[in-house]
Design a protein around this motif. Structure first.
Motif, PDB file in Angstrom:
ATOM      1  N   ARG A 154       1.336   4.550  -6.137  1.00  0.00           N
ATOM      2  CA  ARG A 154      -0.111   4.329  -6.255  1.00  0.00           C
ATOM      3  C   ARG A 154      -0.509   2.955  -5.717  1.00  0.00           C
ATOM      4  O   ARG A 154      -1.542   2.813  -5.044  1.00  0.00           O
ATOM      5  N   PHE A 155       0.285   1.933  -6.005  1.00  0.00           N
ATOM      6  CA  PHE A 155      -0.022   0.594  -5.478  1.00  0.00           C
ATOM      7  C   PHE A 155       0.014   0.611  -3.954  1.00  0.00           C
ATOM      8  O   PHE A 155      -0.850   0.028  -3.286  1.00  0.00           O
ATOM      9  N   PHE A 156       1.005   1.287  -3.394  1.00  0.00           N
ATOM     10  CA  PHE A 156       1.114   1.423  -1.942  1.00  0.00           C
ATOM     11  C   PHE A 156      -0.110   2.133  -1.369  1.00  0.00           C
ATOM     12  O   PHE A 156      -0.721   1.674  -0.396  1.00  0.00           O
ATOM     13  N   HIS A 157      -0.501   3.239  -1.970  1.00  0.00           N
ATOM     14  CA  HIS A 157      -1.669   3.964  -1.484  1.00  0.00           C
ATOM     15  C   HIS A 157      -2.939   3.120  -1.576  1.00  0.00           C
ATOM     16  O   HIS A 157      -3.813   3.207  -0.707  1.00  0.00           O
ATOM     17  N   ARG A 158      -3.019   2.287  -2.579  1.00  0.00           N
ATOM     18  CA  ARG A 158      -4.200   1.453  -2.748  1.00  0.00           C
ATOM     19  C   ARG A 158      -4.335   0.414  -1.635  1.00  0.00           C
ATOM     20  O   ARG A 158      -5.439  -0.057  -1.359  1.00  0.00           O
ATOM     21  N   GLN A 159      -3.242   0.077  -0.967  1.00  0.00           N
ATOM     22  CA  GLN A 159      -3.335  -0.872   0.149  1.00  0.00           C
ATOM     23  C   GLN A 159      -4.064  -0.272   1.344  1.00  0.00           C
ATOM     24  O   GLN A 159      -4.512  -0.993   2.227  1.00  0.00           O
ATOM     25  N   MET A 160      -4.204   1.049   1.361  1.00  0.00           N
ATOM     26  CA  MET A 160      -4.876   1.708   2.473  1.00  0.00           C
ATOM     27  C   MET A 160      -6.301   2.120   2.148  1.00  0.00           C
ATOM     28  O   MET A 160      -7.118   2.319   3.050  1.00  0.00           O
ATOM     29  N   SER A 161      -6.617   2.281   0.879  1.00  0.00           N
ATOM     30  CA  SER A 161      -7.974   2.685   0.481  1.00  0.00           C
ATOM     31  C   SER A 161      -8.360   2.021  -0.827  1.00  0.00           C
ATOM     32  O   SER A 161      -7.604   2.069  -1.796  1.00  0.00           O
ATOM     33  N   ARG A 162      -9.537   1.427  -0.832  1.00  0.00           N
ATOM     34  CA  ARG A 162     -10.060   0.827  -2.068  1.00  0.00           C
ATOM     35  C   ARG A 162     -10.849   1.841  -2.887  1.00  0.00           C
ATOM     36  O   ARG A 162     -11.107   1.616  -4.061  1.00  0.00           O
ATOM     37  N   GLU A 163     -11.238   2.949  -2.276  1.00  0.00           N
ATOM     38  CA  GLU A 163     -12.177   3.874  -2.920  1.00  0.00           C
ATOM     39  C   GLU A 163     -11.545   5.161  -3.449  1.00  0.00           C
ATOM     40  O   GLU A 163     -12.009   5.728  -4.440  1.00  0.00           O
ATOM     41  N   VAL A 164     -10.506   5.654  -2.795  1.00  0.00           N
ATOM     42  CA  VAL A 164      -9.898   6.924  -3.186  1.00  0.00           C
ATOM     43  C   VAL A 164      -9.440   6.869  -4.641  1.00  0.00           C
ATOM     44  O   VAL A 164      -8.875   5.880  -5.100  1.00  0.00           O
ATOM     45  N   GLU A 196       0.041  -3.846   8.979  1.00  0.00           N
ATOM     46  CA  GLU A 196      -0.660  -4.661   7.983  1.00  0.00           C
ATOM     47  C   GLU A 196      -0.423  -4.131   6.574  1.00  0.00           C
ATOM     48  O   GLU A 196      -0.264  -4.904   5.621  1.00  0.00           O
ATOM     49  N   VAL A 197      -0.376  -2.813   6.451  1.00  0.00           N
ATOM     50  CA  VAL A 197      -0.106  -2.210   5.148  1.00  0.00           C
ATOM     51  C   VAL A 197       1.292  -2.589   4.666  1.00  0.00           C
ATOM     52  O   VAL A 197       1.495  -2.967   3.507  1.00  0.00           O
ATOM     53  N   ALA A 198       2.253  -2.499   5.564  1.00  0.00           N
ATOM     54  CA  ALA A 198       3.634  -2.842   5.210  1.00  0.00           C
ATOM     55  C   ALA A 198       3.723  -4.293   4.753  1.00  0.00           C
ATOM     56  O   ALA A 198       4.360  -4.606   3.733  1.00  0.00           O
ATOM     57  N   ARG A 199       3.095  -5.190   5.494  1.00  0.00           N
ATOM     58  CA  ARG A 199       3.162  -6.614   5.136  1.00  0.00           C
ATOM     59  C   ARG A 199       2.427  -6.898   3.831  1.00  0.00           C
ATOM     60  O   ARG A 199       2.823  -7.786   3.065  1.00  0.00           O
ATOM     61  N   ALA A 200       1.376  -6.141   3.561  1.00  0.00           N
ATOM     62  CA  ALA A 200       0.639  -6.334   2.309  1.00  0.00           C
ATOM     63  C   ALA A 200       1.472  -5.966   1.093  1.00  0.00           C
ATOM     64  O   ALA A 200       1.198  -6.417  -0.019  1.00  0.00           O
ATOM     65  N   MET A 201       2.513  -5.154   1.313  1.00  0.00           N
ATOM     66  CA  MET A 201       3.382  -4.743   0.209  1.00  0.00           C
ATOM     67  C   MET A 201       4.435  -5.792  -0.150  1.00  0.00           C
ATOM     68  O   MET A 201       5.064  -5.705  -1.209  1.00  0.00           O
ATOM     69  N   LEU A 202       4.654  -6.776   0.716  1.00  0.00           N
ATOM     70  CA  LEU A 202       5.745  -7.728   0.502  1.00  0.00           C
ATOM     71  C   LEU A 202       5.640  -8.511  -0.813  1.00  0.00           C
ATOM     72  O   LEU A 202       6.638  -8.615  -1.541  1.00  0.00           O
ATOM     73  N   PRO A 203       4.476  -9.073  -1.170  1.00  0.00           N
ATOM     74  CA  PRO A 203       4.413  -9.796  -2.454  1.00  0.00           C
ATOM     75  C   PRO A 203       4.703  -8.885  -3.653  1.00  0.00           C
ATOM     76  O   PRO A 203       5.357  -9.306  -4.616  1.00  0.00           O
TER      77      PRO A 203
END
Length: 334
Positions: free
Chosen positions: A23-33, A260-267
């Motif tokens: 779910r955290f991963f999916h949230r990096q791609m959509s703020r609304e879903v 960008e999604v992949a890099r956003a997951m690093l932290p």
């Protein structure tokens, strides 16, 4: 944005897949879903006190907890626990066809007892202030969906349920495996869409076989209130989620690239590892990030082969990302 608006597009609850890392991963791609948990059984929470099943990251919101069960008092208590944990919605599973679910008298078998589902919904609504919703099938086994589905919706709506997600397939509890139940029974989208005409006041989402944003948009343009996407959102997450905020919700937000999604997951990955977690617990949900793009096979291979090894960390994901980018550069040059 109200939860019903987020439900214009949602990701389905999928056992062993839609855990908190997914779910955290999916949230990096959509703020609304609207995101859903895996099904959590009411007995596990109430009798087993398995409170870890309610764990989620604040960034996951809007997020709904799906419960399985058929004891109204137990479901009410589980709903109360879910609301206290911060979930934005509590959803009752009336669609899962697995043997394990049937033996517990919940899931799709509850399509046979709309009165029981209504009592469960009524008890859950009395226990919480967040919306209580239902995910159901169009019928099970020998039932006639044309008769059963409208009767089910009317009965459960009378108990206070205002939003339903309808999997447009009948469930065959006898003779088909849970996996076969996802593909073999024919989809009846027309029946689901007719329910919107019969129940204009209800918020109705269609589920089953949706594989693209264009298909989701077509359902919304045809009058459905929402669309729930399952396996396609898991196996091709970028295709289904990255442009959803713009195309489904009308938000003027930039579409992140898969890189960008992949890099956003690093932290997040670093925090998970620091807490004693393993890399593969997160990256197993990310294998489809580059699906259909240059480097997709390399990405999958590096992560699937290396992420479960002792000591595997974010450096492995960076290596996979570099190899993907090298593959993409080679295609661009070629």
């Amino acid at each position: 944005m109200k939860i019903n608006q987020h439900a214009r597009l949602s990701t389905a609850p999928m056992m062993d897949w839609t855990d908190r890392h997914c779910r955290f991963f999916h949230r990096q791609m959509s703020r609304e879903v609207l995101l859903y948990t895996e099904m959590v059984t009411a007995p596990a929470l109430v009798r087993g006190q398995a409170l870890h099943l309610l764990d989620h990251h604040p960034a996951e919101h809007p997020v709904a907890l799906q419960l399985g069960g058929s004891d109204s008092a137990e479901l009410a208590e589980a709903a109360r626990m879910g609301a206290a944990a911060g979930y934005d919605e509590i959803n009752l599973n009336v669609g899962c066809p697995s043997d394990r679910v049937q033996s517990g008298t919940f899931g799709a078998v509850l399509m046979r007892d709309a009165g029981l589902v209504a009592r469960c919904v009524q008890a859950m609504r009395a226990a919480v202030d967040v919306p209580v919703t239902v995910k159901c099938r169009i019928g099970v086994d020998e039932q006639d969906p044309e008769t059963v589905l409208p009767e089910f919706l009317a009965r459960v709506a009378a108990a206070g349920c205002e939003r339903f997600t309808i999997h447009a397939r009948k469930a065959w509890l006898q003779g088909l495996s849970p996996k076969e139940n996802r593909d073999i029974p024919p989809l009846d989208y027309d029946l689901v869409q007719r329910m919107k005409g019969l129940f204009p006041a209800l918020h109705l989402s269609v589920n089953g076989g949706v594989t693209s944003l264009s298909q989701a948009r077509a359902f919304l343009e045809a009058g459905m209130d929402g669309v729930m996407v399952g396996r396609a959102a898991y196996h091709q997450p970028w295709d289904l989620l990255a442009a959803a905020d713009r195309e489904i919700f009308g938000a003027a937000t930039p579409v992140p690239s898969p890189q960008e999604v992949a890099r956003a997951m690093l932290p997040y990955i670093e925090a998970h590892l620091a807490a004693g977690g393993r890399l593969h617990q997160v990256t197993r949900h990310m294998l489809g990030l580059f699906a259909g793009r240059p480097g997709a096979r390399i990405w999958r291979r590096v992560l699937s082969e290396g992420a479960s090894r002792d000591g595997a960390g974010s450096a492995l994901m960076l290596e996979a990302l570099e190899r993907v980018e090298a593959a993409q550069d080679a295609v661009a040059v070629g």
